[in-house]
Design a protein around this motif. Structure first.
Motif, PDB file in Angstrom:
ATOM      1  N   ASP A  24     -63.665   5.582 -23.003  1.00  0.00           N
ATOM      2  CA  ASP A  24     -62.224   5.801 -22.766  1.00  0.00           C
ATOM      3  C   ASP A  24     -61.981   7.124 -22.051  1.00  0.00           C
ATOM      4  O   ASP A  24     -61.060   7.872 -22.384  1.00  0.00           O
ATOM      5  CB  ASP A  24     -61.442   5.761 -24.089  1.00  0.00           C
ATOM      6  N   ARG A  25     -62.828   7.402 -21.063  1.00  0.00           N
ATOM      7  CA  ARG A  25     -62.703   8.640 -20.302  1.00  0.00           C
ATOM      8  C   ARG A  25     -62.680   8.323 -18.815  1.00  0.00           C
ATOM      9  O   ARG A  25     -63.434   7.460 -18.344  1.00  0.00           O
ATOM     10  CB  ARG A  25     -63.877   9.583 -20.623  1.00  0.00           C
ATOM     11  N   PRO A  26     -61.836   8.988 -18.036  1.00  0.00           N
ATOM     12  CA  PRO A  26     -61.838   8.771 -16.588  1.00  0.00           C
ATOM     13  C   PRO A  26     -63.111   9.342 -15.959  1.00  0.00           C
ATOM     14  O   PRO A  26     -63.625  10.371 -16.407  1.00  0.00           O
ATOM     15  CB  PRO A  26     -60.594   9.530 -16.113  1.00  0.00           C
ATOM     16  N   VAL A  27     -63.610   8.664 -14.942  1.00  0.00           N
ATOM     17  CA  VAL A  27     -64.828   9.103 -14.269  1.00  0.00           C
ATOM     18  C   VAL A  27     -64.550   9.309 -12.783  1.00  0.00           C
ATOM     19  O   VAL A  27     -64.005   8.423 -12.115  1.00  0.00           O
ATOM     20  CB  VAL A  27     -65.967   8.074 -14.445  1.00  0.00           C
ATOM     21  N   TYR A  28     -64.912  10.477 -12.303  1.00  0.00           N
ATOM     22  CA  TYR A  28     -64.826  10.805 -10.883  1.00  0.00           C
ATOM     23  C   TYR A  28     -66.248  10.788 -10.317  1.00  0.00           C
ATOM     24  O   TYR A  28     -67.068  11.627 -10.679  1.00  0.00           O
ATOM     25  CB  TYR A  28     -64.222  12.188 -10.673  1.00  0.00           C
ATOM     26  N   ALA A  29     -66.541   9.830  -9.449  1.00  0.00           N
ATOM     27  CA  ALA A  29     -67.848   9.766  -8.803  1.00  0.00           C
ATOM     28  C   ALA A  29     -67.719  10.407  -7.424  1.00  0.00           C
ATOM     29  O   ALA A  29     -66.972   9.919  -6.568  1.00  0.00           O
ATOM     30  CB  ALA A  29     -68.316   8.325  -8.686  1.00  0.00           C
ATOM     31  N   LEU A  30     -68.424  11.506  -7.209  1.00  0.00           N
ATOM     32  CA  LEU A  30     -68.260  12.296  -5.989  1.00  0.00           C
ATOM     33  C   LEU A  30     -69.275  11.915  -4.918  1.00  0.00           C
ATOM     34  O   LEU A  30     -70.380  11.458  -5.216  1.00  0.00           O
ATOM     35  CB  LEU A  30     -68.424  13.783  -6.293  1.00  0.00           C
ATOM     36  N   ASP A  31     -68.891  12.150  -3.673  1.00  0.00           N
ATOM     37  CA  ASP A  31     -69.834  12.252  -2.561  1.00  0.00           C
ATOM     38  C   ASP A  31     -70.061  13.737  -2.335  1.00  0.00           C
ATOM     39  O   ASP A  31     -69.125  14.465  -1.951  1.00  0.00           O
ATOM     40  CB  ASP A  31     -69.255  11.640  -1.285  1.00  0.00           C
ATOM     41  N   LEU A  32     -71.262  14.230  -2.581  1.00  0.00           N
ATOM     42  CA  LEU A  32     -71.555  15.630  -2.319  1.00  0.00           C
ATOM     43  C   LEU A  32     -71.607  15.886  -0.813  1.00  0.00           C
ATOM     44  O   LEU A  32     -71.717  14.945  -0.018  1.00  0.00           O
ATOM     45  CB  LEU A  32     -72.872  16.022  -2.986  1.00  0.00           C
TER      46      LEU A  32
END
Length: 308
Positions: free
Chosen positions: A82-90
């Motif tokens: 139940d947590r938001p996830v930010y998947a980044l492009d480095l």
């Protein structure tokens, strides 16, 4: 996490770390240095249909990867925790900008700026390989920037990359020179430099139609030469003195049992930089998340649920 008895090197003191083995069956405010230029990073956001309301998770991929590599795992963790996830492009990857500076300090600058821009407090940083060292760099130089970290198959030491990585760069350069028009052509060229089909498929995710309409061949969206020149920097680690830099919050180190990047000999130095670290062994090679996703997911969920 429950420790499983296992023979360890006499160099190690058992009080320095916790170890768990998972088999294939289980399955605040801070500042960025003004002397460096941070880049705005592209990202995907996963919130489990708006149900994810907990502290954020920020996912950092490895060398030659992108936010797409972690899409399925990001969705699973958002759902389970139940947590938001930010998947980044480095930087120099995916849809993020390119820059000649590809050192861990620069990657950490970008990540810290992202946390600040999006007002992400008490975040968990999860990083694989290059992303793991980036997460460690952020945590050690700016402990207030995150609540905990999860480092996947890398350690806070200077250690040469596997000899395969220069071969991958050479192969991608050969593909560029050939000005291929199909992925099949590219794969045939790359086969001489990367024997395993899954590795070639992973690398060729970076091969795209050129945004320039005058270019009629496929191009790599990553700056292959910049990354090739940065391989030595990716082997380094910017901190050498754990008496000066420590991250005293929880840290999980996940290593592949068939990988050499986190050897038993590195555990004492991990313990000095990250005195509250736990260790999980996942039956896999270096590509832990893709090779054994269920074991990785369970390790992360268990660790983060312990922190709640």
């Amino acid at each position: 996490m429950n420790a499983v008895p296992r023979r360890i090197s006499p160099l190690l003191h058992p009080k320095n770390f916790n170890r768990t083995h998972i088999s294939t069956q289980i399955s605040r405010g801070f500042k960025i240095s003004a002397s460096r230029r941070a880049l705005d990073l592209a990202f995907d956001y996963h919130e489990n249909g708006g149900k994810a309301t907990g502290a954020p998770i920020v996912f950092l991929h490895g060398l030659f990867g992108s936010k797409k590599n972690n899409r399925s795992m990001s969705k699973a963790l958002s759902r389970d925790l139940d947590r938001p996830v930010y998947a980044l492009d480095l930087r120099n990857h995916g849809d993020s900008p390119h820059d000649k500076n590809h050192k861990y300090t620069a990657l950490a600058d970008d990540t810290e700026q992202f946390l600040q821009q999006h007002n992400l407090k008490d975040a968990t940083l999860i990083g694989h390989s290059m992303g793991a060292k980036t997460a460690m760099t952020v945590a050690l130089r700016n402990p207030d920037s995150c609540a905990n970290i999860i480092a996947v198959d890398n350690a806070p030491v200077d250690a040469a990359l596997a000899s395969d990585f220069p071969k991958y760069v050479m192969g991608m350069q050969k593909v560029e020179e050939a000005k291929v028009k199909t992925a099949k052509e590219a794969d045939k060229i790359l086969e001489a430099y990367a024997k395993d089909l899954p590795v070639r498929q992973f690398l060729l995710l970076n091969l795209i139609k050129s945004p320039d309409p005058s270019v009629d061949h496929l191009v790599f969206r990553i700056p292959v030469r910049i990354l090739g020149h940065s391989l030595d920097d990716m082997a380094d680690f910017p901190f050498t003195d754990p008496d000066k830099h420590q991250f005293t919050k929880p840290a999980l180190f996940v290593r592949g049992t068939k990988s050499h990047y986190v050897s038993d000999e590195t555990l004492p130095i991990i313990g000095r930089f990250f005195p509250r670290f736990q260790l999980v062994d996942v039956e896999s090679g270096h590509w832990v998340i893709s090779e054994n996703p269920e074991a990785f997911r369970r390790a992360v969920v268990e660790f983060l649920q312990e922190q709640d």
